[in-house]
Design a protein around this motif. Structure first.
Motif, PDB file in Angstrom:
ATOM      1  N   ALA A  92      -3.549   4.653  -9.047  1.00  0.00           N
ATOM      2  CA  ALA A  92      -3.060   3.327  -8.668  1.00  0.00           C
ATOM      3  C   ALA A  92      -2.691   2.551  -9.914  1.00  0.00           C
ATOM      4  O   ALA A  92      -3.148   2.855 -11.030  1.00  0.00           O
ATOM      5  CB  ALA A  92      -4.115   2.574  -7.864  1.00  0.00           C
TER       6      ALA A  92
ATOM      7  N   CYS B  58      -6.222  -1.064  -3.272  1.00  0.00           N
ATOM      8  CA  CYS B  58      -7.440  -0.361  -3.683  1.00  0.00           C
ATOM      9  C   CYS B  58      -8.163  -1.179  -4.749  1.00  0.00           C
ATOM     10  O   CYS B  58      -7.617  -2.123  -5.319  1.00  0.00           O
ATOM     11  CB  CYS B  58      -7.115   1.046  -4.191  1.00  0.00           C
TER      12      CYS B  58
ATOM     13  N   TRP C 101     -10.764   4.570  -8.240  1.00  0.00           N
ATOM     14  CA  TRP C 101     -10.083   3.719  -7.279  1.00  0.00           C
ATOM     15  C   TRP C 101     -10.591   3.990  -5.869  1.00  0.00           C
ATOM     16  O   TRP C 101     -10.769   5.133  -5.475  1.00  0.00           O
ATOM     17  CB  TRP C 101      -8.580   3.946  -7.329  1.00  0.00           C
TER      18      TRP C 101
ATOM     19  N   GLN D 210      -9.758   3.097  -1.916  1.00  0.00           N
ATOM     20  CA  GLN D 210      -8.741   2.544  -1.036  1.00  0.00           C
ATOM     21  C   GLN D 210      -9.370   1.633   0.016  1.00  0.00           C
ATOM     22  O   GLN D 210     -10.397   1.965   0.614  1.00  0.00           O
ATOM     23  CB  GLN D 210      -7.961   3.661  -0.357  1.00  0.00           C
TER      24      GLN D 210
ATOM     25  N   THR E  47      -1.487   1.554  -4.888  1.00  0.00           N
ATOM     26  CA  THR E  47      -0.977   2.911  -5.039  1.00  0.00           C
ATOM     27  C   THR E  47       0.546   2.907  -5.014  1.00  0.00           C
ATOM     28  O   THR E  47       1.177   1.882  -4.730  1.00  0.00           O
ATOM     29  CB  THR E  47      -1.507   3.826  -3.919  1.00  0.00           C
TER      30      THR E  47
ATOM     31  N   GLU F 222      -3.934   9.396  -1.971  1.00  0.00           N
ATOM     32  CA  GLU F 222      -3.686   9.019  -3.359  1.00  0.00           C
ATOM     33  C   GLU F 222      -4.964   8.568  -4.065  1.00  0.00           C
ATOM     34  O   GLU F 222      -5.784   7.862  -3.518  1.00  0.00           O
ATOM     35  CB  GLU F 222      -2.664   7.888  -3.389  1.00  0.00           C
ATOM     36  N   THR F 223      -5.112   9.015  -5.307  1.00  0.00           N
ATOM     37  CA  THR F 223      -6.256   8.603  -6.124  1.00  0.00           C
ATOM     38  C   THR F 223      -5.809   7.800  -7.337  1.00  0.00           C
ATOM     39  O   THR F 223      -6.641   7.254  -8.049  1.00  0.00           O
ATOM     40  CB  THR F 223      -7.043   9.832  -6.597  1.00  0.00           C
TER      41      THR F 223
END
Length: 673
Positions: free
Chosen positions: A141, A340, A283, A285, A334, A138-139
């Protein structure tokens, strides 16, 4: 304390010794300086590639296990024991010192302490600890935790308050409770953001963290001037500070904060520096950071989920929360609940880099209802001048100021004229100054100055004879500003000493000047003249001819975690041969001839190698080995040697008769075997 700081403290003899290193010759011949060489990653990677193997091993130990915490030789030797001999470690470290990779300080009793600068650690991190593959995933958030408008703004509002309400200290040197409370109310910094940093400071039982942090920055920047029980602003320094863009100010503030609160644990240092290299606005993580820490064994863990959570919690409390409080970093989560972070303003190579460069062209909006709407791109210098006569109401993406009769009077009393105030409003206004605002400003300012309280120095004569004497002294006429009666004159403040001398010569004894609170007119005259140039730059909106660059002081309000700043830097570094005391007191054959010696001689060689923490080249079972002896003990009528096999990195224990040929190997003296 970065490379530049240490180089300014470095004795010239030591600097010349470092500059004499052949590895730097190509760049020094091209006109480069040590400051620029040490800040250039490409050059330093080339330097690393030219290092000996022992230098690289020692450098990796320092970077991975110590970081930029001060350390002594014993700690480095203990870290090196599993991988190399003590002499190898000493020689490798000395070669690093001679290259300026670390710095040597001498305590008052002569013991040495060493340190690597944080910017050097940041430079070596990507060279020695390569990146791991990104975890992906995932990018996007959702923002969960963010700070205020920024530390630069926080300091600005504090400076405005101190300017309008000068700091007065108690006899113990602390802030008065009422003023302290006002500063606390003014600050948006929350104490819980700083409880995990471990910072210590004076009056900790009275001052909350937020005030200590603000005072730290004001002190380091030299913006406060301690004068007895008062602490006014240094106008010239404030003018210079406000001439910088917010981006430049933030860069300076980060360089001040880093050594104050930089973590002591080496893995925390690396985590902080790893985050510094991430892109702004993207973002990051926490899992990606953990993966990198575990991959390089900076944190010893099975990578269990609870271990990772503990690592991140410690990092947040000791380092990240203050950055969030200052408005530099944000925290998010996320859709699947992964923690993140992202930089609002990212620390770059020369400070902070940001896509939003303050060009200084921001303008405000003057409303007919006397409100001034100030967007975020208006410079702090312009805001500073506006705050002299407009009241700050609130700040968000747009700050709101309010014009009032009391504010205009305040501006006039500070020395600004109506024309200057109206001109500032109009020059920075998108649509000029509304007619009703201009007219009302004139009405508010009209009565000012028609009546005025002034302090004056009087010459008062007790009788007419004395008064007649003064009138007859023609030279005294230039010293008197105005006659108030038969026996009273107003004396020009700058002529008091001259008039005193004239009266003394005439046979009179005027005595000392009898005023209770001094003469503000005389006292302020020189200081106003001295600082008028800096103030004029702000009033006109012009930048100084030469950009002001603050030089943060060595001492701040928060106590330094280490005393290294108080130690003296070593004048020179020894040669390799100086690492081996009594080198000329042993037979030269022990280092040249690889042969079988008498058992007693072999024992002497082992003992000498142990004294020097050196290695022995020995033949065991027909095979040449390089052994770093660690222990020699009596065993059943003979002796045995325990040591580290430097090729296999395993401990061996051999009896005297197990060893045939032997030779002492001294790193830096006779390296080949």
């Amino acid at each position: 304390m970065n490379h530049a700081y240490f180089l300014t403290r470095m004795p010239q003899t030591l600097r010349l010794q470092i500059e004499a290193e052949s590895v730097y010759a190509p760049w020094l011949k091209q006109g480069e300086t040590l400051e620029r060489i040490f800040a250039n990653p490409a050059i330093m990677e080339t330097v690393y590639n030219q290092m000996t193997l022992r230098e690289r091993k020692v450098l990796r130990l320092i970077v991975s296990c110590i970081g930029c915490e001060p350390f002594d030789a014993a700690r480095l030797e203990k870290l090196a024991q599993p991988v190399m001999s003590g002499a190898d470690a000493k020689v490798g470290f000395l070669l690093l010192l001679r290259k300026g990779i670390c710095y040597t300080f001498r305590k008052s009793w002569g013991e040495h302490v060493y340190v690597m600068s944080p910017d050097a650690l940041a430079l070596w991190q990507p060279i020695l600890l390569e990146e791991t593959a990104a975890s992906g995933g995932e990018t996007a958030a959702e923002l969960t935790v963010t700070g205020g408008a920024g530390l630069a703004r926080e300091l600005f509002y504090t400076l405005v308050f101190i300017r309008d309400h000068p700091i007065r200290l108690t006899k113990s040197g602390a802030l008065h409770k009422r003023q302290l409370q006002k500063l606390v109310e003014l600050s948006s910094l929350q104490d819980e953001w700083f409880t995990g940093t471990g910072i210590k400071y004076a009056y900790a039982d009275t001052y909350p963290y937020s005030i200590a942090v603000i005072l730290e920055f004001l002190t380091r920047l030299g913006l406060l001037d301690k004068q007895g029980e008062e602490m006014p602003l240094k106008d010239s320094a404030v003018s210079g500070w406000l001439s910088l863009s917010e981006e430049e100010q933030t860069a300076v503030l980060y360089r001040i904060w880093q050594p104050v609160a930089f973590p002591g644990a080496v893995w925390l240092q690396h985590a902080a520096l790893w985050l510094e290299r991430r892109q702004e606005g993207q973002w990051i993580q926490a899992a990606e950071l953990l993966q990198w820490l575990f991959a390089h064994q900076l944190v010893q863990s099975d990578a269990a989920e609870e271990d990772g959570a503990a690592v991140i919690d410690m990092l947040e409390r000791q380092w990240l929360f203050p950055l969030i409080a200052f408005g530099w970093l944000e925290k998010g989560e996320t859709a699947t609940g992964k923690v993140c972070y992202r930089w609002r303003i990212r620390p770059g190579k020369d400070g902070f880099s940001s896509d939003e460069v303050d060009a200084g062209g921001g303008r405000w909006y003057v409303q007919p209802d006397f409100e001034v709407l100030v967007p975020s791109d208006v410079t702090l210098a312009a805001r500073w001048e506006l705050s002299y006569f407009a009241d700050h109401i609130k700040s968000d993406h747009v700050s709101i100021y309010k014009l009032s009769k009391e504010g205009v009077q305040r501006g006039l009393e500070s020395g600004r004229s109506l024309e200057e105030m109206a001109g500032l409003l109009a020059d920075h206004a998108h649509y000029g100054l509304p007619d009703n605002v201009q007219l009302t400003l004139e009405q508010w300012a009209k009565p000012f100055g028609r009546l005025q309280f002034e302090q004056a120095v009087l010459l008062r004569c007790r009788d007419q004879e004395a008064a007649d004497t003064v009138r007859k002294l023609t030279a005294a006429a230039d010293c008197l500003a105005e006659e108030l009666g038969e026996r009273v004159w107003i004396v020009r403040p700058d002529q008091i000493n001259r008039l005193t001398g004239l009266l003394d010569k005439a046979g009179w004894m005027p005595g000392k000047l009898a005023i209770s609170s001094g003469n503000p007119a005389a006292a302020s005259h020189s200081s106003e003249a001295e600082e008028e140039g800096g103030k004029e730059n702000i009033r006109s909106g012009k930048a100084p001819e030469e950009p002001w660059r603050p030089e943060p002081g060595d001492k701040g309000f928060i106590y330094a975690r280490h005393a290294i700043g108080y130690f003296e830097m070593e004048q020179r570094l020894p040669n390799v041969a100086e690492l081996y005391p009594d080198l000329n007191g042993i037979p030269t054959g022990w280092m040249k001839d690889y042969r079988t010696y008498h058992a007693s001689t072999r024992r002497e060689m082992v003992e000498k190698a142990m004294e020097w923490k050196a290695a022995l080249q020995v033949r065991h079972n027909g095979k040449d080995r390089l052994i770093a002896p660690r222990k020699l003990q009596e065993t059943r009528g003979t002796w045995s040697m325990t040591g580290l096999d430097q090729a296999e990195l395993q401990e061996v224990c051999w009896l005297a008769d197990d060893v045939q040929e032997m030779k002492i190997i001294l790193p830096g003296i006779n390296d080949k075997y």
